[in-house]
Design a protein around this motif. Structure first.
Motif, mmCIF file in Angstrom:
data_model
loop_
_atom_site.group_PDB
_atom_site.id
_atom_site.type_symbol
_atom_site.label_atom_id
_atom_site.label_comp_id
_atom_site.label_asym_id
_atom_site.label_seq_id
_atom_site.Cartn_x
_atom_site.Cartn_y
_atom_site.Cartn_z
ATOM 1 N N UNK A 8 37.517 47.510 41.241
ATOM 2 C CA UNK A 8 36.847 46.246 40.934
ATOM 3 C C UNK A 8 35.468 46.191 41.587
ATOM 4 N N UNK A 9 35.320 46.814 42.762
ATOM 5 C CA UNK A 9 34.003 46.868 43.396
ATOM 6 C C UNK A 9 33.062 47.770 42.610
ATOM 7 N N UNK A 10 33.558 48.925 42.185
ATOM 8 C CA UNK A 10 32.734 49.838 41.392
ATOM 9 C C UNK A 10 32.227 49.169 40.123
ATOM 10 N N UNK A 11 33.129 48.502 39.407
ATOM 11 C CA UNK A 11 32.764 47.962 38.100
ATOM 12 C C UNK A 11 31.962 46.669 38.202
ATOM 13 N N UNK A 12 32.230 45.857 39.218
ATOM 14 C CA UNK A 12 31.523 44.583 39.356
ATOM 15 C C UNK A 12 30.181 44.761 40.055
ATOM 16 N N UNK A 13 30.210 45.321 41.262
ATOM 17 C CA UNK A 13 28.953 45.566 41.975
ATOM 18 C C UNK A 13 28.093 46.573 41.216
ATOM 19 N N UNK A 33 26.605 39.128 35.234
ATOM 20 C CA UNK A 33 26.270 40.557 35.243
ATOM 21 C C UNK A 33 27.375 41.442 35.790
ATOM 22 N N UNK A 34 28.613 41.006 35.717
ATOM 23 C CA UNK A 34 29.691 41.797 36.281
ATOM 24 C C UNK A 34 30.437 42.621 35.252
ATOM 25 N N UNK A 35 31.743 42.619 35.379
ATOM 26 C CA UNK A 35 32.626 43.362 34.480
ATOM 27 C C UNK A 35 32.931 42.549 33.229
ATOM 28 N N UNK A 41 43.464 50.291 43.369
ATOM 29 C CA UNK A 41 43.471 49.452 42.170
ATOM 30 C C UNK A 41 42.945 50.214 40.968
ATOM 31 N N UNK A 42 43.011 49.570 39.826
ATOM 32 C CA UNK A 42 42.548 50.155 38.570
ATOM 33 C C UNK A 42 41.951 49.050 37.711
ATOM 34 N N UNK A 43 40.902 49.383 36.995
ATOM 35 C CA UNK A 43 40.302 48.475 36.015
ATOM 36 C C UNK A 43 40.458 49.100 34.634
#
Length: 358
Positions: free
Chosen positions: A310-315, A120-122, A272-274
């Motif tokens: 990465x926290x925004x997109x994964x969590x 359920x992540x990125x 960082x950047x995704x």
């Protein structure tokens, strides 16, 4: 208020607990084996903290009365948490990228009266939702290509990389075989192969095969597409240096040494950047057409604190999936694929909105 247990208080698990508590819709318990780490986390006092070494003791009765358990634990503990969820009769969600672990979760989901929603992540996760949504707009699909990069905004070493998430997960995806569809047939391809270059928003990247990013898409599109693959994006030069470490120096056979090197020599960063780049081509209106979903997501303020990309997109993806489950917007029992989640519903969610255009 629904009771939720989050397993693993690492970089992502603690943020998941923080996000869910901030909604005031969930009563959150955060589980980890490290008592000192748990007590040192800067989290609201209403988030219950529970010290359990699930690798040694299991979860016992810790899931009794819970609505769902969310695993942000290392991938080798995925099956342990999923088995506990099945025994307790609670919904199960995870962030694993490990293919073998996901197969184990799928087996546990057979005949279950609760939902089992892995990956359920990125990537795997959101990219499957986006790819499936685009593919549904074609009369027939020829290729589906998923490209994702989780990168420092300001690379300052030869690898062009900083640690932004799980080191064990990073190493695993660089080594394990990768699922794909090649010339219309499901196949396993080598990690680090499939090298290509591309540009997004004026920035040059390289991309290459890594494991786990496709989730269940190979099964969903088996026999329907000519080509389907997932590749990780990095700044140019990263792949060749990693091949020296993994192949020439044979550190793929000594993962613990590679882990120590990374954690000792590569700093973390909050800048960082995704980058998400999903392209589908196929037949529409009688001709071959292509459609692309692209997003560049930067670290920023969210729910009262600075959050890494990465926290925004994964969590954010995990919390959005839980929200949709709680609302009854996705299947409530058995194995649930990411493709079963509507992109519009996901992007309209309070957490899914982190994938919107900035």
């Amino acid at each position: 208020m629904k009771k939720i247990t989050v397993i693993g208080a690492g970089k992502i698990g603690a943020i998941v607990a923080d996000f869910l508590h901030a909604t005031r819709d969930y009563a959150v318990t955060l589980v980890d084996r490290d008592a000192a780490h748990l007590s040192g986390l800067d989290l609201h006092s209403a988030i219950e903290r529970c010290v359990i070494d699930i690798a040694q003791d299991g979860l016992g009765n810790a899931l009794d009365g819970q609505f769902a358990v969310l695993s942000a634990a290392p991938f080798h503990l995925t099956e342990t948490v999923a088995k506990a969820a099945a025994a307790a009769g609670v919904h199960y969600l995870d962030l694993t990228e490990d293919v073998a672990s996901t197969r184990a979760v799928r087996k546990l989901a057979e005949g279950a009266r609760t939902a089992f929603i892995p990956q359920c992540g990125l990537a795997p996760g959101f990219v499957s939702i986006a790819a499936h949504d685009i593919a549904q707009r074609f009369e027939s699909v020829d290729t589906i290509r998923l490209r994702v990069g989780a990168l420092p905004r300001f690379p300052a070493n030869a690898l062009g990389y900083n640690l932004t998430w799980s080191t064990d997960g990073l190493i695993n995806e660089y080594i394990e075989p990768c699922e794909a569809i090649v010339d219309g047939k499901r196949a396993l391809v080598l990690a680090m192969d499939g090298y290509e270059t591309l540009g997004v928003d004026g920035v040059a990247y390289e991309a290459f095969n890594t494991s786990g990013g496709l989730g269940s898409l190979c099964e969903t599109y088996d026999g329907q597409v000519r080509e389907l693959n997932y590749r990780t994006m990095r700044y140019p030069g990263h792949r060749d240096l990693m091949k020296v470490l993994l192949s020439d120096l044979r550190l793929s056979e000594r993962r613990h040494i590679l882990h120590d090197i990374f954690t000792h020599a590569l700093p973390t960063t909050t800048q960082d950047v995704v980058v998400v780049f999903v392209t589908v081509s196929g037949q529409r209106d009688g001709r071959l057409q292509q459609e692309t979903f692209a997003r560049t997501i930067h670290a920023r303020e969210f729910l009262g604190a600075h959050r890494t990309a990465i926290a925004l997109t994964t969590a954010g993806a995990l919390c959005a999936t839980l929200d949709l489950l709680a609302e009854g917007a996705i299947p409530q029992e058995g194995f649930v694929r990411q493709e079963d989640i509507a992109l519009a519903s996901f992007l309209g969610n309070r957490f899914g909105q982190v994938y919107g255009r900035e």
